[in-house]
Design a protein around this motif. Structure first.
Motif, short mmCIF file in Angstrom:
data_model
loop_
_atom_site.label_atom_id
_atom_site.label_comp_id
_atom_site.label_asym_id
_atom_site.label_seq_id
_atom_site.Cartn_x
_atom_site.Cartn_y
_atom_site.Cartn_z
N VAL A 229 11.26 -5.92 24.16
CA VAL A 229 11.31 -7.24 24.80
C VAL A 229 11.42 -7.06 26.32
CG1 VAL A 229 12.56 -9.43 24.96
CG2 VAL A 229 12.37 -8.26 22.75
N CYS B 22 5.53 -15.07 28.39
CA CYS B 22 4.74 -13.98 28.96
C CYS B 22 3.25 -14.24 28.79
CB CYS B 22 5.15 -12.64 28.34
SG CYS B 22 6.74 -12.03 28.92
N ASP B 23 2.86 -14.75 27.61
CA ASP B 23 1.45 -15.10 27.38
C ASP B 23 0.97 -16.14 28.39
OD1 ASP B 23 1.47 -13.41 25.20
OD2 ASP B 23 1.46 -15.02 23.70
N GLN C 77 7.84 -14.15 24.28
CA GLN C 77 6.43 -13.78 24.10
C GLN C 77 5.50 -14.86 24.62
OE1 GLN C 77 6.14 -12.99 19.90
NE2 GLN C 77 6.68 -10.84 20.14
N ARG C 78 5.79 -16.09 24.25
CA ARG C 78 4.93 -17.20 24.67
C ARG C 78 4.97 -17.38 26.19
NH1 ARG C 78 2.94 -22.29 22.87
NH2 ARG C 78 1.58 -22.92 24.57
N TYR D 75 4.79 -21.53 18.75
CA TYR D 75 3.51 -20.90 18.44
C TYR D 75 2.55 -21.71 17.59
CZ TYR D 75 3.75 -16.64 20.97
OH TYR D 75 3.74 -15.75 22.00
N GLN E 281 8.05 -5.91 27.61
CA GLN E 281 7.07 -6.99 27.69
C GLN E 281 7.23 -7.80 28.97
OE1 GLN E 281 7.31 -9.93 24.57
NE2 GLN E 281 5.21 -10.59 24.93
#
Length: 100
Positions: free
Chosen positions: A86, A59-60, A56-57, A21, A89
């Motif tokens: 999770v 998925c982003d 998360q990343r 990140y 997401q």
């Protein structure tokens, strides 16, 4: 991760998390995944937070297949069940991509 001096797991986890990140460079997630793979191969425990940030990343970045693989790895290799958020997401991103 072959070395005469073992690297502490917490140091490797922090490095993987920061690579995920701190940089929006698309290659930073590749670095994170490579670190996680090396850690796994060397039997270095990967922290839950490292998995969460990587998923998360991914998925982003709309990389649902890769996020699913990391999620599976977390369950199989990490030996724990991630929080429901999770799974949500990854599922939400998969539905969005399917609609495209």
């Amino acid at each position: 991760l072959k070395s005469d001096v073992p690297l502490p797991a917490d140091l490797l986890n922090r490095y993987a998390q920061s690579a995920t990140y701190l940089s929006r460079d698309p290659q930073s997630i590749d670095s994170t995944l490579a670190i996680m793979q090396a850690m796994s191969s060397a039997s270095v425990p990967i922290e839950s937070q490292t998995y969460v940030l990587a998923i998360q990343r991914l998925c982003d970045e709309k990389c649902v297949s890769e996020a699913t693989l990391v999620l599976r790895s977390w369950i199989v290799e990490g030996g724990e069940t991630p929080e429901l958020r999770v799974f949500e997401q990854v599922a939400r991103e998969a539905v969005i991509q399917e609609e495209w």
